[in-house]
Enzyme design. Sequence first.
Site, PDB file in Angstrom:
ATOM      1  N   CYS A  18       4.752   8.392  17.209  1.00 33.90           N
ATOM      2  CA  CYS A  18       5.061   9.003  16.357  1.00 33.90           C
ATOM      3  C   CYS A  18       4.308  10.603  16.504  1.00 33.90           C
ATOM      4  CB  CYS A  18       5.357   8.826  15.360  1.00 33.90           C
ATOM      5  SG  CYS A  18       5.977   6.925  14.853  1.00 33.90           S
ATOM      6  N   GLY A  44       7.380  11.696  20.898  1.00 35.72           N
ATOM      7  CA  GLY A  44       8.493  10.634  19.802  1.00 35.72           C
ATOM      8  C   GLY A  44      10.007  11.407  19.847  1.00 35.72           C
ATOM      9  N   ASN A 123       2.610   7.746  10.504  1.00 34.13           N
ATOM     10  CA  ASN A 123       2.111   7.515  12.796  1.00 34.13           C
ATOM     11  C   ASN A 123       1.267   5.802  12.679  1.00 34.13           C
ATOM     12  OD1 ASN A 123       1.644   8.131  15.273  1.00 34.13           O
ATOM     13  ND2 ASN A 123      -0.095   8.811  15.045  1.00 34.13           N
ATOM     14  N   GLY A 124       1.635   5.098  13.303  1.00 35.99           N
ATOM     15  CA  GLY A 124       0.898   4.132  13.453  1.00 35.99           C
ATOM     16  C   GLY A 124       2.181   2.988  12.737  1.00 35.99           C
ATOM     17  N   TYR A 264      -3.539   7.575  28.360  1.00 34.56           N
ATOM     18  CA  TYR A 264      -2.474   8.729  27.917  1.00 34.56           C
ATOM     19  C   TYR A 264      -1.179   8.836  27.268  1.00 34.56           C
ATOM     20  CZ  TYR A 264       2.728   7.278  29.260  1.00 34.56           C
ATOM     21  OH  TYR A 264       3.896   7.562  29.327  1.00 34.56           O
TER      22      TYR A 264
END
Length: 496
Positions: A18, A44, A123-124, A264
């Site tokens: 995210c 996202g 985020n996570g 990535y």
Amino acid sequence: MQPFLAHPFDSDRLHEECGIFGAIGVLDASNFVALGLHALQHRGQEAGGIVTHDPEHGFNSAHRFGYVRDNFTKPELMSTLPGPLAIGHVRYSTAGTKANTAIRDVQPFFGEFHMGGCAIAHNGNITNAAALRRELIERGSIFQSSSDSECIIHLMARSIQRNIPERMKDALRRVEGAFSVIAMTRTKLIGVRDALGVRPLVVGRVGEDGYVLASETCALDIIGAEFLREVEPGEMVVISKGKIESSRPFGPSTGRFCIFEHVYFSRPDSIIGGRSVYETRRQIGVELAREAPVEADLVCPVPDSGTPAAIGYAQESGIPYGMGIIRNQYMGRTFIEPSEQIRNMGVRLKLNVNRALIAGKRVVLVDDSVVRGTTSRKIKDMILDAGAAEVHFRIASPPTAWPCFYGVDTPDRDKLLAANMTPDEMREWIGVDSLSFVSLDGLYRAVGEAEGRSKTCPQYCDACFSGDYPVAPFDQLERGFRMKVGSETAVKQAAE
């Protein structure tokens, strides 16, 4: 409106986690947040949300499915989000309901406490979310979403601390896993990273008194903000009235940043740990050329994520670089379910071979990873159909053999090709002349660790490659997941 349906090709990728962004001390902060989220859209694409506060109008929020550009650029929507303080989130679901997201699952989440309101974006992944959720429901909490992030709001509500930052500290000390959290009160912007710093978070300054928090530095660039520093592992920053206060809710720790951010997830124009992501990826290609040379006529990236590594491979090997595969930039995602005929076209909807360049050549294809392997087979077929004499795959990461439980949507282990085949079996199954992955030590060298990976205390989280989980995934263990025998930190924690 229904959420986007992924193209069938997308299922053979590790999906982004995210993206989070917050701004304080600027006129119309929601516009800054919308721009920042647009720069983080690669993290996202399913949905996004913004919450703002204005002294006159209080808290306001908007949550929408789809891309930032299709929602948070409309004047009629942005006019409902006034104020000098805002936070936002772009979502790819890694917990909760997948492929059937409800609007209530879209962050930021908001809670009203007796000392005022608070919105949070995360985020996570919380690895003990199921246990926390059971406990909170038994004690009377009523959940509105399927997201693990909502646990944080409920834990804050049960804290006896007198202000919101202290309540956040209480709540996050109960949370395990990986998280970067941004939050806002009526007057404060707050940012926190977990003790291991697995997920990223940076601080920037805009104008004289404005500050921003973001997942990546590329989101600072789009608004002309000055990069100040990364929020450190285990650190909480509270920003108000043009100043930053720092504290350490979790005590001292050694960071284990996600190494796949380098491979990535992060945009190549971002900076991580003082290093250019683009340069790191180029250096991975250099390591690949040293570890896995091959006689060939052309080095070709699988666009777009394989491009920097392919450039590095070509420079180190002396083999010419060429764009043998062209990406359709306008494919994106679709609102309609593709027909069976279109599904059978598969990867050709997204990628097309430059036949004039490929024909008769021995081709080195450079990609960032192999997950299920289905895409690699299709690309190989396209290259051979275009008349290539040989096809050699070079992968800019080690074999992905273990699922991630820290915020990356990874297939179950039995669907990961590297978990079920040796490299030689993978080569034969994909149907290429050779297949090589960069070694784990080679990857570490590319990110600046000259001696490679420390076996006693790894410098990064590399669990998707090594099976060495730095935090025990308790929810997954309850469901029967079996960790690698000897997994360093996690086994000790699980035993405790």
